[in-house]
Design a protein around this motif. Structure first.
Motif, PDB file in Angstrom:
ATOM      1  N   SER A  73       0.857  -1.185   0.000  1.00  0.00           N
ATOM      2  CA  SER A  73       0.000   0.000   0.000  1.00  0.00           C
ATOM      3  C   SER A  73       0.898   1.242   0.000  1.00  0.00           C
ATOM      4  CB  SER A  73      -0.877  -0.002   1.259  1.00  0.00           C
ATOM      5  OG  SER A  73      -0.056   0.158   2.415  1.00  0.00           O
ATOM      6  N   LYS A  74       0.303   2.403  -0.232  1.00  0.00           N
ATOM      7  CA  LYS A  74       1.103   3.637  -0.218  1.00  0.00           C
ATOM      8  C   LYS A  74       1.768   3.845   1.132  1.00  0.00           C
ATOM      9  CE  LYS A  74      -1.166   6.285  -3.836  1.00  0.00           C
ATOM     10  NZ  LYS A  74      -1.835   7.512  -4.191  1.00  0.00           N
ATOM     11  N   LYS A  75       1.032   3.555   2.195  1.00  0.00           N
ATOM     12  CA  LYS A  75       1.566   3.718   3.550  1.00  0.00           C
ATOM     13  C   LYS A  75       2.731   2.751   3.786  1.00  0.00           C
ATOM     14  CE  LYS A  75       0.271   3.514   8.410  1.00  0.00           C
ATOM     15  NZ  LYS A  75      -0.767   3.196   9.381  1.00  0.00           N
ATOM     16  N   LYS A  76       2.538   1.495   3.409  1.00  0.00           N
ATOM     17  CA  LYS A  76       3.582   0.478   3.597  1.00  0.00           C
ATOM     18  C   LYS A  76       4.799   0.795   2.714  1.00  0.00           C
ATOM     19  CE  LYS A  76       4.017  -4.515   4.037  1.00  0.00           C
ATOM     20  NZ  LYS A  76       3.370  -5.822   3.846  1.00  0.00           N
ATOM     21  N   ALA A  78       5.788   3.779   1.798  1.00  0.00           N
ATOM     22  CA  ALA A  78       6.482   4.914   2.421  1.00  0.00           C
ATOM     23  C   ALA A  78       7.343   4.434   3.588  1.00  0.00           C
ATOM     24  CB  ALA A  78       5.482   5.962   2.887  1.00  0.00           C
ATOM     25  N   LEU A  79       6.824   3.493   4.371  1.00  0.00           N
ATOM     26  CA  LEU A  79       7.601   2.920   5.479  1.00  0.00           C
ATOM     27  C   LEU A  79       8.815   2.145   4.943  1.00  0.00           C
ATOM     28  CD1 LEU A  79       4.717   1.626   7.789  1.00  0.00           C
ATOM     29  CD2 LEU A  79       6.258   3.555   8.243  1.00  0.00           C
ATOM     30  N   GLU A  84      11.927   1.478   7.445  1.00  0.00           N
ATOM     31  CA  GLU A  84      11.262   0.875   8.593  1.00  0.00           C
ATOM     32  C   GLU A  84      10.770  -0.537   8.297  1.00  0.00           C
ATOM     33  OE1 GLU A  84       8.561   3.479  10.704  1.00  0.00           O
ATOM     34  OE2 GLU A  84       9.668   5.221   9.948  1.00  0.00           O
TER      35      GLU A  84
END
Length: 139
Positions: A73-76, A78-79, A84
């Motif tokens: 996903s976009k969030k994952k 970015a991490l 991270e």
């Protein structure tokens, strides 16, 4: 002396050696993908090669930036870009290291047995690449 260079593009790990028989003799060879990537690494490294091959003990730092999977996903993603989330899937980091060390023989050093210290890591990035740092430990 310290040498830094980057090999851009998706990293390729050293594949298992292949065998064939020709005239009754077994011949071992590199898989095509590994062979081509080693040629590419040699080309990238040649621009940064010392005037004479390094002869003493060497340290090497390798950072492998693998592409971020499209399934993230976009969030994952970015991490992952921030470091991270790290790649824990195959291929192993030492397979990348082996391919790069083999490729640098005759370009940076006389033999890869000269590499006595190693730090290698895998990370994710939107810009896949391998960053190499070589340090002459004899001085």
């Amino acid at each position: 002396m310290t040498i830094y260079f980057t090999v851009y593009g998706e990293p390729v790990a050293q594949g298992r050696p292949r065998a064939s028989t020709k005239g009754g003799f077994v011949r071992m060879y590199d898989p095509e993908k590994s062979k081509d990537y080693k040629d590419y690494v040699r080309l990238a490294a040649a621009e940064h090669a010392p005037d004479a091959l390094l002869l003493g003990p060497l340290g090497m730092m390798l950072t492998v930036y693998r592409p971020i999977p499209k399934s993230f996903s976009k969030k994952k993603a970015a991490l992952a870009e921030a470091g991270e989330i790290r790649p824990v899937s195959k291929p192993d980091v030492d397979n990348y290291l082996k391919g790069v060390k083999d490729a640098l023989k005759g370009v940076m050093w006389k033999d890869d047995s000269q590499v006595v210290e190693v730090f290698a890591q895998k990370r994710y990035s939107f810009r896949p690449r391998i960053e190499v740092k070589i340090k002459d430990l004899s001085k």
